[in-house]
Enzyme design. Structure first.
Site, PDB file in Angstrom:
ATOM      1  N   LYS A 111       3.521 -27.216  10.679  1.00  0.00           N
ATOM      2  CA  LYS A 111       2.452 -25.677  11.326  1.00  0.00           C
ATOM      3  C   LYS A 111       2.535 -25.822  12.506  1.00  0.00           C
ATOM      4  O   LYS A 111       2.044 -24.944  13.503  1.00  0.00           O
ATOM      5  CB  LYS A 111       1.230 -26.577  10.422  1.00  0.00           C
ATOM      6  CG  LYS A 111       0.719 -25.575   9.137  1.00  0.00           C
ATOM      7  CD  LYS A 111      -0.142 -25.340   8.982  1.00  0.00           C
ATOM      8  CE  LYS A 111       0.204 -24.834   7.434  1.00  0.00           C
ATOM      9  NZ  LYS A 111      -0.990 -23.983   6.623  1.00  0.00           N
ATOM     10  N   LYS A 196       7.291 -22.753  -0.417  1.00  0.00           N
ATOM     11  CA  LYS A 196       6.313 -23.321  -2.326  1.00  0.00           C
ATOM     12  C   LYS A 196       4.827 -21.874  -2.046  1.00  0.00           C
ATOM     13  O   LYS A 196       5.012 -21.454  -0.808  1.00  0.00           O
ATOM     14  CB  LYS A 196       4.685 -24.716  -1.714  1.00  0.00           C
ATOM     15  CG  LYS A 196       4.224 -23.791  -0.319  1.00  0.00           C
ATOM     16  CD  LYS A 196       3.457 -25.776  -0.314  1.00  0.00           C
ATOM     17  CE  LYS A 196       2.529 -25.027   1.125  1.00  0.00           C
ATOM     18  NZ  LYS A 196       1.084 -25.241   1.330  1.00  0.00           N
ATOM     19  N   LYS A 199      -0.678 -19.602   0.728  1.00  0.00           N
ATOM     20  CA  LYS A 199      -1.962 -17.914   0.798  1.00  0.00           C
ATOM     21  C   LYS A 199      -1.874 -17.661   2.333  1.00  0.00           C
ATOM     22  O   LYS A 199      -1.943 -16.747   2.499  1.00  0.00           O
ATOM     23  CB  LYS A 199      -2.907 -18.911   0.223  1.00  0.00           C
ATOM     24  CG  LYS A 199      -3.726 -20.066   1.030  1.00  0.00           C
ATOM     25  CD  LYS A 199      -4.601 -20.905   0.648  1.00  0.00           C
ATOM     26  CE  LYS A 199      -4.683 -21.847   1.075  1.00  0.00           C
ATOM     27  NZ  LYS A 199      -5.845 -23.544   0.452  1.00  0.00           N
TER      28      LYS A 199
HETATM   29  P1  TYM Z   1      -4.778 -26.943   0.157  1.00  0.00           P
HETATM   30  O1  TYM Z   1      -5.836 -25.825   0.273  1.00  0.00           O
HETATM   31  O2  TYM Z   1      -3.542 -26.472   0.952  1.00  0.00           O
HETATM   32  O3  TYM Z   1      -4.607 -26.527  -0.689  1.00  0.00           O
HETATM   33  C1  TYM Z   1      -5.144 -27.453  -1.990  1.00  0.00           C
HETATM   34  C2  TYM Z   1      -4.581 -28.068  -2.958  1.00  0.00           C
HETATM   35  O4  TYM Z   1      -3.704 -27.151  -3.949  1.00  0.00           O
HETATM   36  C3  TYM Z   1      -2.486 -27.459  -3.825  1.00  0.00           C
HETATM   37  N1  TYM Z   1      -1.343 -27.200  -3.655  1.00  0.00           N
HETATM   38  C4  TYM Z   1      -0.286 -26.266  -4.698  1.00  0.00           C
HETATM   39  N2  TYM Z   1       0.158 -27.291  -5.693  1.00  0.00           N
HETATM   40  C5  TYM Z   1       0.948 -26.815  -6.073  1.00  0.00           C
HETATM   41  N3  TYM Z   1       1.890 -25.643  -5.797  1.00  0.00           N
HETATM   42  C6  TYM Z   1       1.575 -25.141  -4.626  1.00  0.00           C
HETATM   43  N4  TYM Z   1       2.319 -24.132  -4.459  1.00  0.00           N
HETATM   44  C7  TYM Z   1       0.407 -24.564  -4.507  1.00  0.00           C
HETATM   45  N5  TYM Z   1      -0.500 -24.822  -2.528  1.00  0.00           N
HETATM   46  C8  TYM Z   1      -1.482 -25.434  -2.685  1.00  0.00           C
HETATM   47  C9  TYM Z   1      -2.534 -28.255  -2.681  1.00  0.00           C
HETATM   48  O5  TYM Z   1      -1.200 -29.451  -2.906  1.00  0.00           O
HETATM   49  C10 TYM Z   1      -3.795 -29.356  -2.390  1.00  0.00           C
HETATM   50  O6  TYM Z   1      -4.040 -29.948  -3.792  1.00  0.00           O
HETATM   51  N6  TYM Z   1      -5.550 -30.952   3.425  1.00  0.00           N
HETATM   52  C11 TYM Z   1      -5.816 -30.504   2.034  1.00  0.00           C
HETATM   53  C12 TYM Z   1      -7.258 -30.347   1.762  1.00  0.00           C
HETATM   54  C13 TYM Z   1      -8.114 -31.170   1.527  1.00  0.00           C
HETATM   55  C14 TYM Z   1      -8.306 -32.466   0.705  1.00  0.00           C
HETATM   56  C15 TYM Z   1      -8.596 -33.663   1.626  1.00  0.00           C
HETATM   57  C16 TYM Z   1      -6.984 -32.884  -0.336  1.00  0.00           C
HETATM   58  C17 TYM Z   1      -8.354 -31.581   2.697  1.00  0.00           C
HETATM   59  N7  TYM Z   1      -9.489 -32.865   2.558  1.00  0.00           N
HETATM   60  C18 TYM Z   1      -8.754 -34.598   0.629  1.00  0.00           C
HETATM   61  C19 TYM Z   1      -7.854 -33.684  -0.840  1.00  0.00           C
HETATM   62  C20 TYM Z   1      -8.286 -34.989  -0.704  1.00  0.00           C
HETATM   63  C21 TYM Z   1      -5.714 -28.622   1.955  1.00  0.00           C
HETATM   64  O7  TYM Z   1      -5.011 -28.289   2.444  1.00  0.00           O
HETATM   65  O8  TYM Z   1      -4.923 -28.774   1.323  1.00  0.00           O
END
Ligand code: TYM
Length: 332
Positions: A111, A196, A199
């Site tokens: 990023k 991956k 979005k």
């Molecule tokens: P984020 O918003 O990018 O994604 C949310 C969740 O979706 C999963 N994910 C995927 N799993 C499988 N295949 C994919 N292509 C895919 N894209 C996204 C991510 O692994 C995630 O579980 N930093 C985190 C949000 C967060 C968080 C936390 C999570 C903030 N604080 C505390 C757990 C605990 C994030 O940006 O996820």
């Protein structure tokens, strides 16, 4: 009951990757665990956001959570920014984290390169992103944190930070385990199955949104990149595209990859893709209907968020007090 905490960042519409890698597992876990699921709206600020759009996306995630089957009677749903202790704990943890650790994070490397190319500068919020995530988790002392593959490293650094804090100040935090599903922890882009599904991909054909129209879904699956072999087989290295579709299909059908491979033994890619597309439509249609219901009843969504915040606030207050006391920030 063991406690589970997880969240999603509202930086775009929810994808099938978010559903398979994260939300569907939250739904499965809510019967067995005490679940806290939030919208990581503070994390969204690590990249530039339009406030109007952000406000919309935050609500959308909550409605998606509900539409996917998270039940407010079992799962506490809330917004990260409404529990001030996330930010407070983040600061204390930041003072227990080294720059070197944060520089090693792969998400930061990706990023920050993107930000640098776009604007020539890298925001310090992006750099400290994993510390805020550690605060999200450690504030509630969960046993398990369910995430997709790409967030595993952030749970690992959370464990490191917690361990260091405990070592320095005495037992304070529970060291949480991560949980990633065996199948579906990394759903790949339909256009480049070595990346991956995300979005933030600029090519909309690379992802399926949970709110995509049925015709759009079928079209996107039909134009998914595959290979020229013509045999439906699972081989993520040499047949990444087909393997990704097999993964999606198997998870949504709740059957093993082997069973899916057997099912399509005599199918060509056209038939296979049609069936996968229809399976996704079938899985998402009821979710979209429930989503519209919540869209028409915004006061319900607000009541659920108010209730969720009220339920977790006392835990956050108590744990934050404990942390302040450990580090010497308690006058009385
Ligand atoms: P984020 O918003 O990018 O994604 C949310 C969740 O979706 C999963 N994910 C995927 N799993 C499988 N295949 C994919 N292509 C895919 N894209 C996204 C991510 O692994 C995630 O579980 N930093 C985190 C949000 C967060 C968080 C936390 C999570 C903030 N604080 C505390 C757990 C605990 C994030 O940006 O996820």
């Amino acid at each position: 009951k063991k406690r589970v905490v997880s969240g999603i960042k509202p930086t775009g519409e929810m994808t099938l990757g978010n559903y398979i890698g994260a939300i569907s597992n939250f739904v499965k876990m809510q019967d067995e665990f005490e679940m806290f699921v939030f919208v990581a709206d503070l994390h969204a600020l690590t990249t530039p956001q339009d406030p109007v759009r952000l406000r919309r996306l935050v609500r959308e995630i909550v409605m998606v959570y509900l539409a996917c089957g998270l039940d407010p009677a079992k799962t506490k749903l809330f917004l990260q920014s409404e529990i001030a202790e996330h930010s407070m704990l983040s600061w204390v943890l930041q003072c227990h984290t080294n720059m070197g650790e944060l520089e090693r994070m792969t998400q930061f490397k990706d990023k920050s390169a993107e930000q640098k190319a776009k604007s020539g500068a890298i925001g310090s919020g992006l750099f400290c992103y994993p510390v805020l995530m550690a605060a999200d988790i450690l504030l509630y002392n969960p046993d398990v944190v369910p995430v997709g593959e790409d967030q595993k490293q952030h749970v690992e650094i959370t464990r490191d930070i917690a361990g260091r804090f405990n070592h320095q100040h005495g037992e304070t935090f529970v060291i949480p385990e991560d949980y990633t599903p065996e199948v579906g922890a990394r759903i790949m882009s339909l256009q480049d199955p070595t990346k991956k599904m995300s979005k933030s991909d600029e090519n909309a054909k690379g992802y399926i949104l949970l709110l995509d129209e049925p015709a759009t879904i079928i079209k996107k699956i039909k134009s998914a990149v595959t290979d020229s072999e013509g045999i439906v087989a699972y081989d993520p290295v040499n047949k990444a595209g087909i393997s990704n579709l097999l993964t999606i299909y198997s998870v949504l059908k709740n059957q093993s990859i082997d069973a899916s491979v057997a099912e399509f033994a005599d199918s060509n890619y056209g038939t296979f893709k049609q069936t996968v597309g229809e399976c996704i439509v079938e899985a998402l249609t009821p979710i979209q209907e429930k989503f519209r219901y919540y869209q028409e009843n915004p006061e319900l969504v607000d009541a659920i968020l108010d209730e969720g915040a009220a339920a977790v606030q006392p835990i956050a207050t108590k744990n934050m007090k404990k942390v302040y006391k450990k580090v010497g920030l308690n006058r009385k």
